[in-house]
Design a protein around this motif. Structure first.
Motif: not given
Lengths: 231, 81
Positions: A41-44, A52-57
């Motif tokens: 469920n992480q997004h770019l 670019l990296g992965w991020a959590t809402d």
């Protein structure tokens, strides 16, 4: 248009990554992918420098669904996930098939509406010319949220309701299971009433859902969104 | 006619138990409405308290019956069943 086309693994079709028709100021944009996979469920996201990296809402208020006229139904029901969300908000417009119907709220447990006579509620109805009245009751089999509404164009109910279900482990015995709301109703004479109300289920229950429905007949139309506020 | 519930966005038919419960609920609503609807109509039809106080002041001053007439009209327009 330039693109990188990738053949599907089994050879059935392709997936293409395309550049835009032109970049801002015809700049040479470079985006660097992350060094590893992220979590579910992480997004770019970008750091603004092309990395670019992965991020959590991290939003605490999350839209769960938006419903627009799912057909004539007698009840609108949603299951709730109290391990993820502490409170829920439903905001929308609803119109009954039957003139002068009321709008009721029920907590739900084990796939059934809770209809024990332990609801209590009060609401203040304010309307033009310095007029108002109060509706208040206890020992009811439902929570009366809004009173009589008309079934013609621009009549019906408009509701913004917060609900706070009791969860096992909450402080005190069953002090939750309450709702607060504001809204309005437009009755069969197209008369307007502004409403502020609150209500409670005064008995033991750990709800796993809720239902709203007209006192009689079906909903003719409805448009609403349901939000969850994280614990 | 079968009733339906929108459950998490999906339309599902009422169970037999739900149909029976809804029938009873609608019947109770009709009974309550027949017995008490006049009170709710009167409540909304009465002039605001400030208007009623103003009526009473001028009735006292002028010896008129504006307030009693207004209340009586609301009651007669919305009679007890």
């Amino acid at each position: 248009m330039a693109e990188v086309k990738i053949a599907a693994d089994s050879g059935g079709g392709t997936v293409a990554l395309k550049g835009p028709a032109s970049t801002t100021g015809n700049a040479a944009v470079s985006l660097k992918l992350p060094v590893a996979d992220g979590s579910a469920n992480q997004h770019l996201k970008t750091d603004g420098s092309g990395n670019l990296g992965w991020a959590t809402d991290t939003n605490d208020l999350v839209k769960i669904t938006t419903i627009r006229d799912g057909g004539n139904v007698a009840a609108l029901t949603h299951n709730i996930d109290t391990s993820t969300y502490r409170a829920y908000n439903i905001i929308g417009a609803f119109e009954p098939v039957t003139d002068s119907a009321y709008l009721y709220f029920y907590w739900r447990a084990s796939s059934a509406d809770i209809t024990a006579s332990s609801y209590e509620y009060s609401a203040n109805y304010v309307y033009p010319n310095d007029n108002h009245y109060v509706e208040s009751a206890s020992g009811q089999a439902k929570m009366e949220v809004l009173q009589n509404a008309g079934n013609s164009d621009r009549e019906g109910w408009r509701l913004n309701l917060w609900m706070f279900p009791n969860v096992s482990g909450d402080a005190g015995p069953d002090i939750s299971n309450f709702c607060t709301w504001d809204g309005m109703r437009v009755d069969a004479s197209s008369d307007f009433r502004g409403v502020q109300g609150c209500g409670n289920y005064d008995a033991a229950a750990n709800p796993d859902g809720f239902t709203i429905k007209p006192s009689t007949g079906n909903f003719a139309s409805y448009t609403y969104s349901l939000y969850g506020l994280k614990a | 006619m079968t009733r339906y519930r929108l459950l998490n966005g999906n339309k599902v038919a009422f169970t037999a138990e739900e149909e029976t419960a809804r029938d009873a609920e609608e019947a109770a609503v009709a009974t309550e409405k027949a017995a008490n609807e006049y009170k709710k109509k009167r409540r909304e039809a009465f002039p605001s308290l400030s208007d009623q106080l103003d009526m009473q002041y001028w009735d006292k001053k002028n010896g008129t019956t504006t307030w009693v007439d207004a209340i009586a009209k609301v009651k007669s327009d919305n009679p007890k069943p």
